[in-house]
Design a protein around this motif. Structure first.
Motif, PDB file in Angstrom:
ATOM      1  N   ILE A  26      31.666  53.416  36.463  1.00 59.73           N
ATOM      2  CA  ILE A  26      31.584  51.951  36.518  1.00 59.73           C
ATOM      3  C   ILE A  26      32.890  51.378  37.070  1.00 59.73           C
ATOM      4  CG2 ILE A  26      31.523  49.869  35.083  1.00 59.73           C
ATOM      5  CD1 ILE A  26      29.534  51.439  33.271  1.00 59.73           C
ATOM      6  N   ALA A  27      34.011  51.848  36.546  1.00 62.23           N
ATOM      7  CA  ALA A  27      35.308  51.339  36.989  1.00 62.23           C
ATOM      8  C   ALA A  27      35.553  51.662  38.461  1.00 62.23           C
ATOM      9  CB  ALA A  27      36.422  51.922  36.126  1.00 62.23           C
ATOM     10  N   MET A  28      35.299  52.893  38.868  1.00 59.04           N
ATOM     11  CA  MET A  28      35.524  53.289  40.256  1.00 59.04           C
ATOM     12  C   MET A  28      34.587  52.544  41.204  1.00 59.04           C
ATOM     13  SD  MET A  28      36.188  57.367  39.622  1.00 59.04           S
ATOM     14  CE  MET A  28      35.753  57.824  41.256  1.00 59.04           C
ATOM     15  N   GLY A  29      33.339  52.417  40.817  1.00 62.73           N
ATOM     16  CA  GLY A  29      32.385  51.689  41.647  1.00 62.73           C
ATOM     17  C   GLY A  29      32.758  50.232  41.794  1.00 62.73           C
ATOM     18  N   VAL A  78      35.788  48.904  41.572  1.00 59.93           N
ATOM     19  CA  VAL A  78      36.962  48.786  42.444  1.00 59.93           C
ATOM     20  C   VAL A  78      36.540  48.936  43.907  1.00 59.93           C
ATOM     21  CG1 VAL A  78      39.122  49.885  43.143  1.00 59.93           C
ATOM     22  CG2 VAL A  78      38.652  49.532  40.738  1.00 59.93           C
ATOM     23  N   ALA A  79      35.683  49.900  44.199  1.00 66.10           N
ATOM     24  CA  ALA A  79      35.257  50.124  45.584  1.00 66.10           C
ATOM     25  C   ALA A  79      34.520  48.913  46.139  1.00 66.10           C
ATOM     26  CB  ALA A  79      34.381  51.370  45.662  1.00 66.10           C
ATOM     27  N   VAL A  80      33.577  48.382  45.379  1.00 64.06           N
ATOM     28  CA  VAL A  80      32.804  47.227  45.854  1.00 64.06           C
ATOM     29  C   VAL A  80      33.703  46.013  46.029  1.00 64.06           C
ATOM     30  CG1 VAL A  80      30.991  45.593  45.190  1.00 64.06           C
ATOM     31  CG2 VAL A  80      30.613  48.050  44.944  1.00 64.06           C
ATOM     32  N   ARG A  81      34.578  45.765  45.061  1.00 68.33           N
ATOM     33  CA  ARG A  81      35.475  44.607  45.157  1.00 68.33           C
ATOM     34  C   ARG A  81      36.475  44.765  46.299  1.00 68.33           C
ATOM     35  NH1 ARG A  81      36.114  40.791  41.344  1.00 68.33           N
ATOM     36  NH2 ARG A  81      34.633  40.801  39.622  1.00 68.33           N
ATOM     37  N   TYR A  82      36.962  45.972  46.532  1.00 61.95           N
ATOM     38  CA  TYR A  82      37.900  46.195  47.637  1.00 61.95           C
ATOM     39  C   TYR A  82      37.212  45.917  48.972  1.00 61.95           C
ATOM     40  CZ  TYR A  82      41.457  48.301  50.599  1.00 61.95           C
ATOM     41  OH  TYR A  82      42.417  48.501  51.556  1.00 61.95           O
ATOM     42  N   LEU A  83      35.994  46.423  49.132  1.00 58.50           N
ATOM     43  CA  LEU A  83      35.264  46.168  50.379  1.00 58.50           C
ATOM     44  C   LEU A  83      34.989  44.692  50.576  1.00 58.50           C
ATOM     45  CD1 LEU A  83      32.820  49.209  50.376  1.00 58.50           C
ATOM     46  CD2 LEU A  83      34.797  48.837  51.861  1.00 58.50           C
ATOM     47  N   ALA A  84      34.707  43.980  49.479  1.00 56.62           N
ATOM     48  CA  ALA A  84      34.477  42.532  49.564  1.00 56.62           C
ATOM     49  C   ALA A  84      35.761  41.810  49.983  1.00 56.62           C
ATOM     50  CB  ALA A  84      33.968  41.994  48.231  1.00 56.62           C
ATOM     51  N   GLU A  85      36.895  42.230  49.407  1.00 57.32           N
ATOM     52  CA  GLU A  85      38.181  41.629  49.802  1.00 57.32           C
ATOM     53  C   GLU A  85      38.498  41.924  51.254  1.00 57.32           C
ATOM     54  OE1 GLU A  85      40.362  39.645  48.277  1.00 57.32           O
ATOM     55  OE2 GLU A  85      39.189  39.534  46.442  1.00 57.32           O
ATOM     56  N   GLN A  86      38.187  43.118  51.691  1.00 59.04           N
ATOM     57  CA  GLN A  86      38.435  43.511  53.066  1.00 59.04           C
ATOM     58  C   GLN A  86      37.606  42.667  54.032  1.00 59.04           C
ATOM     59  OE1 GLN A  86      37.395  47.585  53.879  1.00 59.04           O
ATOM     60  NE2 GLN A  86      38.996  47.771  55.427  1.00 59.04           N
ATOM     61  N   ARG A  87      36.361  42.418  53.681  1.00 57.71           N
ATOM     62  CA  ARG A  87      35.498  41.577  54.539  1.00 57.71           C
ATOM     63  C   ARG A  87      35.980  40.150  54.594  1.00 57.71           C
ATOM     64  NH1 ARG A  87      29.362  42.871  55.303  1.00 57.71           N
ATOM     65  NH2 ARG A  87      29.771  44.837  56.337  1.00 57.71           N
ATOM     66  N   ARG A  88      36.471  39.643  53.455  1.00 56.76           N
ATOM     67  CA  ARG A  88      36.992  38.284  53.422  1.00 56.76           C
ATOM     68  C   ARG A  88      38.228  38.134  54.281  1.00 56.76           C
ATOM     69  NH1 ARG A  88      37.260  37.461  47.355  1.00 56.76           N
ATOM     70  NH2 ARG A  88      35.096  37.886  46.954  1.00 56.76           N
ATOM     71  N   GLY A  89      39.002  39.241  54.356  1.00 56.21           N
ATOM     72  CA  GLY A  89      40.211  39.216  55.181  1.00 56.21           C
ATOM     73  C   GLY A  89      41.308  38.708  54.415  1.00 56.21           C
ATOM     74  N   THR A 137      37.784  43.458  34.460  1.00 57.38           N
ATOM     75  CA  THR A 137      36.869  42.518  33.819  1.00 57.38           C
ATOM     76  C   THR A 137      35.439  43.045  33.857  1.00 57.38           C
ATOM     77  OG1 THR A 137      38.297  40.728  34.555  1.00 57.38           O
ATOM     78  CG2 THR A 137      36.097  40.119  33.826  1.00 57.38           C
ATOM     79  N   ASP A 138      35.029  43.562  35.028  1.00 64.17           N
ATOM     80  CA  ASP A 138      33.683  44.132  35.147  1.00 64.17           C
ATOM     81  C   ASP A 138      33.478  45.269  34.163  1.00 64.17           C
ATOM     82  OD1 ASP A 138      33.376  42.393  37.272  1.00 64.17           O
ATOM     83  OD2 ASP A 138      33.558  43.943  38.816  1.00 64.17           O
ATOM     84  N   THR A 139      34.452  46.165  34.105  1.00 65.50           N
ATOM     85  CA  THR A 139      34.331  47.334  33.239  1.00 65.50           C
ATOM     86  C   THR A 139      34.244  46.928  31.772  1.00 65.50           C
ATOM     87  OG1 THR A 139      35.586  48.636  34.850  1.00 65.50           O
ATOM     88  CG2 THR A 139      35.394  49.542  32.636  1.00 65.50           C
ATOM     89  N   LEU A 140      35.106  46.015  31.352  1.00 62.87           N
ATOM     90  CA  LEU A 140      35.066  45.555  29.960  1.00 62.87           C
ATOM     91  C   LEU A 140      33.726  44.905  29.638  1.00 62.87           C
ATOM     92  CD1 LEU A 140      38.656  44.097  29.525  1.00 62.87           C
ATOM     93  CD2 LEU A 140      37.731  46.197  28.539  1.00 62.87           C
TER      94      LEU A 140
END
Length: 160
Positions: free
Chosen positions: A144-147, A149-160, A112-115
């Motif tokens: 853009i796509a890789m960045g 994914v990385a930011v969203r993955y780290l956010a999901e990881q912090r949320r647990g 969604t971000d990339t689009l």
């Protein structure tokens, strides 16, 4: 001293390097991975030397190429032949792990971000009539796509 030692589980009894199925038998995955990797590595060296990339001393060039590619080729062959269920410490269903759910959420949000970003960027470039080389534009989309994914993955990881 009173030590609490747990008994080894069935997972701990599995071989470190895994096995592969060969008909009715199970063989060590390394029995196939090492010769296959050596064959692919030698073939790569032969192709490079045949196309003139081996340098002034083709035998030395081939030896260097084999030395540099042998480990990765064996690794790729091992990944291709090993039966995952025979590996010590391997998760039974890795697709159902917490990390895979984080990654799934991160990648779906990143689409969604990339689009959105690429669509807005394309519209901006169309209205301003700025021309961007194709390589730079595609590299920007990839970054853009890789960045994202990385930011969203780290956010999901912090949320647990």
């Amino acid at each position: 001293m009173n030590e609490n030692r747990s008994t080894p589980s069935a997972v701990d009894k599995r071989p470190r390097w895994g096995r592969m199925r060969f008909g009715d038998r199970r063989l060590s995955a390394l029995w196939i991975a090492i010769p296959a990797g050596a064959l692919v590595s030698s073939a790569l060296a032969a192709v490079v030397v045949a196309t003139g990339g081996g340098g002034p001393q083709p035998v030395v060039g081939a030896a260097v190429i084999v030395a540099l590619t042998l480990g990765p080729c064996i690794g790729f062959a091992w990944v291709a032949v090993v039966d995952r269920s025979t590996l010590r410490g391997a998760a039974e269903q890795p697709e159902q792990s917490v990390e895979s759910r984080w990654f799934e959420r991160a990648t779906s949000g990143a689409l969604t971000d990339t689009l959105l970003i690429v669509g807005l960027g394309t519209a901006t470039l169309a209205f301003t009539r700025v021309e961007v080389p194709t390589l730079i534009a595609l590299s920007a989309v990839l970054m853009i796509a890789m960045g994202s994914v990385a930011v969203r993955y780290l956010a999901e990881q912090r949320r647990g």
